[in-house]
Design a protein around this motif. Structure first.
Motif, PDB file in Angstrom:
ATOM      1  N   ALA A 216       0.822  -1.210   0.000  1.00  0.00           N
ATOM      2  CA  ALA A 216       0.000   0.000   0.000  1.00  0.00           C
ATOM      3  C   ALA A 216       0.853   1.255   0.000  1.00  0.00           C
ATOM      4  CB  ALA A 216      -0.930  -0.008   1.206  1.00  0.00           C
ATOM      5  N   ARG A 217       2.026   1.196   0.637  1.00  0.00           N
ATOM      6  CA  ARG A 217       2.878   2.379   0.727  1.00  0.00           C
ATOM      7  C   ARG A 217       3.274   2.886  -0.660  1.00  0.00           C
ATOM      8  NH1 ARG A 217       7.052   0.210   2.969  1.00  0.00           N
ATOM      9  NH2 ARG A 217       8.393   0.361   1.151  1.00  0.00           N
ATOM     10  N   GLN A 218       3.435   1.944  -1.620  1.00  0.00           N
ATOM     11  CA  GLN A 218       3.842   2.338  -2.959  1.00  0.00           C
ATOM     12  C   GLN A 218       2.742   3.133  -3.667  1.00  0.00           C
ATOM     13  OE1 GLN A 218       6.968   1.623  -3.825  1.00  0.00           O
ATOM     14  NE2 GLN A 218       7.245   0.522  -1.897  1.00  0.00           N
ATOM     15  N   GLU A 219       1.501   2.899  -3.301  1.00  0.00           N
ATOM     16  CA  GLU A 219       0.382   3.508  -4.008  1.00  0.00           C
ATOM     17  C   GLU A 219      -0.239   4.685  -3.255  1.00  0.00           C
ATOM     18  OE1 GLU A 219      -2.257   0.253  -4.423  1.00  0.00           O
ATOM     19  OE2 GLU A 219      -0.721  -1.107  -5.210  1.00  0.00           O
ATOM     20  N   MET A 220       0.036   4.798  -1.969  1.00  0.00           N
ATOM     21  CA  MET A 220      -0.646   5.805  -1.163  1.00  0.00           C
ATOM     22  C   MET A 220      -0.261   7.233  -1.521  1.00  0.00           C
ATOM     23  SD  MET A 220      -2.949   4.738   0.859  1.00  0.00           S
ATOM     24  CE  MET A 220      -3.068   6.141   1.966  1.00  0.00           C
ATOM     25  N   GLY A 221       0.940   7.409  -2.050  1.00  0.00           N
ATOM     26  CA  GLY A 221       1.363   8.760  -2.397  1.00  0.00           C
ATOM     27  C   GLY A 221       0.425   9.408  -3.392  1.00  0.00           C
ATOM     28  N   ALA A 222       0.098   8.672  -4.464  1.00  0.00           N
ATOM     29  CA  ALA A 222      -0.800   9.206  -5.490  1.00  0.00           C
ATOM     30  C   ALA A 222      -2.211   9.386  -4.934  1.00  0.00           C
ATOM     31  CB  ALA A 222      -0.821   8.275  -6.696  1.00  0.00           C
ATOM     32  N   GLU A 223      -2.667   8.428  -4.123  1.00  0.00           N
ATOM     33  CA  GLU A 223      -4.009   8.526  -3.553  1.00  0.00           C
ATOM     34  C   GLU A 223      -4.117   9.731  -2.618  1.00  0.00           C
ATOM     35  OE1 GLU A 223      -5.636   4.937  -1.892  1.00  0.00           O
ATOM     36  OE2 GLU A 223      -4.505   3.674  -3.269  1.00  0.00           O
ATOM     37  N   LEU A 224      -3.070   9.965  -1.845  1.00  0.00           N
ATOM     38  CA  LEU A 224      -3.092  11.093  -0.911  1.00  0.00           C
ATOM     39  C   LEU A 224      -3.072  12.416  -1.655  1.00  0.00           C
ATOM     40  CD1 LEU A 224      -3.056  12.087   2.002  1.00  0.00           C
ATOM     41  CD2 LEU A 224      -0.569  11.847   1.996  1.00  0.00           C
ATOM     42  N   ALA A 225      -2.272  12.471  -2.733  1.00  0.00           N
ATOM     43  CA  ALA A 225      -2.205  13.713  -3.520  1.00  0.00           C
ATOM     44  C   ALA A 225      -3.572  14.040  -4.112  1.00  0.00           C
ATOM     45  CB  ALA A 225      -1.168  13.563  -4.628  1.00  0.00           C
ATOM     46  N   ALA A 226      -4.279  13.002  -4.574  1.00  0.00           N
ATOM     47  CA  ALA A 226      -5.598  13.225  -5.170  1.00  0.00           C
ATOM     48  C   ALA A 226      -6.632  13.630  -4.130  1.00  0.00           C
ATOM     49  CB  ALA A 226      -6.055  11.960  -5.896  1.00  0.00           C
ATOM     50  N   ALA A 227      -6.422  13.201  -2.882  1.00  0.00           N
ATOM     51  CA  ALA A 227      -7.426  13.440  -1.840  1.00  0.00           C
ATOM     52  C   ALA A 227      -7.149  14.697  -1.019  1.00  0.00           C
ATOM     53  CB  ALA A 227      -7.483  12.234  -0.907  1.00  0.00           C
ATOM     54  N   ARG A 228      -6.079  15.407  -1.330  1.00  0.00           N
ATOM     55  CA  ARG A 228      -5.717  16.568  -0.506  1.00  0.00           C
ATOM     56  C   ARG A 228      -6.818  17.635  -0.502  1.00  0.00           C
ATOM     57  NH1 ARG A 228      -0.880  17.174   1.807  1.00  0.00           N
ATOM     58  NH2 ARG A 228       0.801  15.755   1.197  1.00  0.00           N
ATOM     59  N   THR A 229      -7.541  17.731  -1.619  1.00  0.00           N
ATOM     60  CA  THR A 229      -8.592  18.730  -1.669  1.00  0.00           C
ATOM     61  C   THR A 229      -9.755  18.375  -0.751  1.00  0.00           C
ATOM     62  OG1 THR A 229      -9.543  17.590  -3.581  1.00  0.00           O
ATOM     63  CG2 THR A 229      -8.032  19.416  -4.026  1.00  0.00           C
ATOM     64  N   GLU A 230      -9.910  17.081  -0.428  1.00  0.00           N
ATOM     65  CA  GLU A 230     -10.996  16.640   0.439  1.00  0.00           C
ATOM     66  C   GLU A 230     -10.573  16.624   1.903  1.00  0.00           C
ATOM     67  OE1 GLU A 230     -12.364  12.858  -0.908  1.00  0.00           O
ATOM     68  OE2 GLU A 230     -12.134  13.381  -3.028  1.00  0.00           O
TER      69      GLU A 230
END
Length: 358
Positions: free
Chosen positions: A204-218
């Motif tokens: 999950a650590r490999q993928e969380m960076g992109a997910e977190l960047a996309a969710a920063r607005t929320e």
């Protein structure tokens, strides 16, 4: 080239003399002569003892470090002694009490960094009791994530809690920015639970960076920072996942006497810096049931320093291996005393990390 002789190839006289040489060497660290053996309970003439010692040397079990000096066991000889002739004692009551007091009696003392603190304490404890350096390899974290949570502790700190599918709990203390409210902690917890549950943290650590960047607005900015800090605290990259703790290097210097001893210790210090190789060695212990012993050239890592390792796996009550703990030092370790110490410490450490002690 000397021919290695197994225990069955030695008659009773050879066994008695061999045992006397090895036991005396392990006690003194000095080459052992025939007169010392004859005074030590082997009722034969020094000449007869010398002849047998010569045979044992030709068999590859003893070696003469200096001209006209006594004999010392080779690494093959030490292995034969440990496997077939060593009489292992038990952990004394006083030592058991000390291990229990420092590890088991009050596990709450480890606080939010319980996992790391328990490993550090066990390594330092074993080094102090056994001599040599204590080494511990942390586990491979391969269980799926069951639940994550952030808990405010006050004084600008939070506790990041990760519960794995296998029941293990990993707690990390982390700084908490001013103004972070309980609702922000809950927001960060909910975000991670929705994305990590059932997944391996390493994946999950490999993928969380992109997910977190996309969710920063929320996400609230403070919640996003908590998520980042929590992931870093739990996983922390490959070095964090597989830490190697070494305590008691000074004990190795205390054991060194002659210049050649100091040179071997210098080489051993270099060996101790080879983290990946040491972890690989300890990982080999994980498949064992009980204590394993590595002597000198049996492992490429210690072929130059001539060191030895006594190690045992520490595991949960469900027999799931977590990691390995041991003692490293010169090949003339006090095996009879150290083997039970390592075994007992590993069992107590396993219970502590499994949450079985109260």
């Amino acid at each position: 080239m000397p021919h290695y002789a197994g225990l069955t190839a030695l008659d009773q006289r050879a066994r008695d003399i061999f045992r006397s040489v090895v036991e005396t060497y392990l006690e003194t660290g000095e080459p052992v002569g025939s007169r010392t053996v004859s005074r030590g309970g082997v009722h034969l003439s020094p000449a007869s003892i010398r002849n047998t010692m010569q045979d044992l040397t030709l068999a590859g079990l003893l070696a003469a470090p200096h001209t006209s000096a006594g004999r010392i066991p080779t690494h093959a000889g030490l292995r034969l002694f440990v496997d077939g002739l060593l009489e292992i004692g038990d952990v004394g009551q006083e030592e058991r009490r000390e291990i229990d007091a420092r590890l088991a009696a009050n596990p709450s003392k480890y606080g939010g960094r319980g996992f790391d603190e328990a490993l550090n304490e066990a390594s330092a404890l074993l080094s102090g009791l056994a001599g040599g350096a204590g080494i511990v390899a942390s586990p491979v974290r391969d269980a799926g994530v069951k639940h994550v949570e952030f808990v405010a502790l006050g004084s600008g700190q939070a506790l990041a809690v990760l519960v794995a599918d296998d029941g293990t709990v990993e707690n990390r203390l982390m700084p908490l920015a001013a103004g972070v409210t309980p609702s922000i902690l809950q927001e960060a917890s909910n975000f991670l639970n929705a994305r990590l549950k059932g997944r391996l943290l390493s994946e999950a650590r490999q993928e969380m960076g992109a997910e977190l960047a996309a969710a920063r607005t929320e996400l609230d900015a403070a919640a996003a920072r908590l998520v980042e800090d929590g992931l870093a605290a739990w996983s922390g990259g490959a070095d964090r996942e597989r830490s190697l703790i070494v305590r008691g290097r000074a004990n190795l210097l205390n054991e060194a006497g002659a210049a050649e001893d100091l040179e071997r210790v210098r080489v051993l210090f270099d060996d101790l810096e080879q983290k990946e190789q040491l972890i690989g060695l300890l990982d080999g212990v994980n498949a064992a049931q009980g204590v394993r012993i590595f002597i000198g050239a049996e492992t490429r890592l210690f072929s130059l320093s001539g060191s030895a390792v006594v190690a045992a796996p520490y595991m949960t009550g469900r027999q799931k291996v977590l990691g390995a703990i041991g003692v490293i030092g010169p090949a003339r370790l006090n095996y009879a005393r150290i083997i039970p110490l390592v075994d007992y410490t590993a069992r107590v450490l396993g219970r502590i990390l499994d949450g079985q002690d109260t």
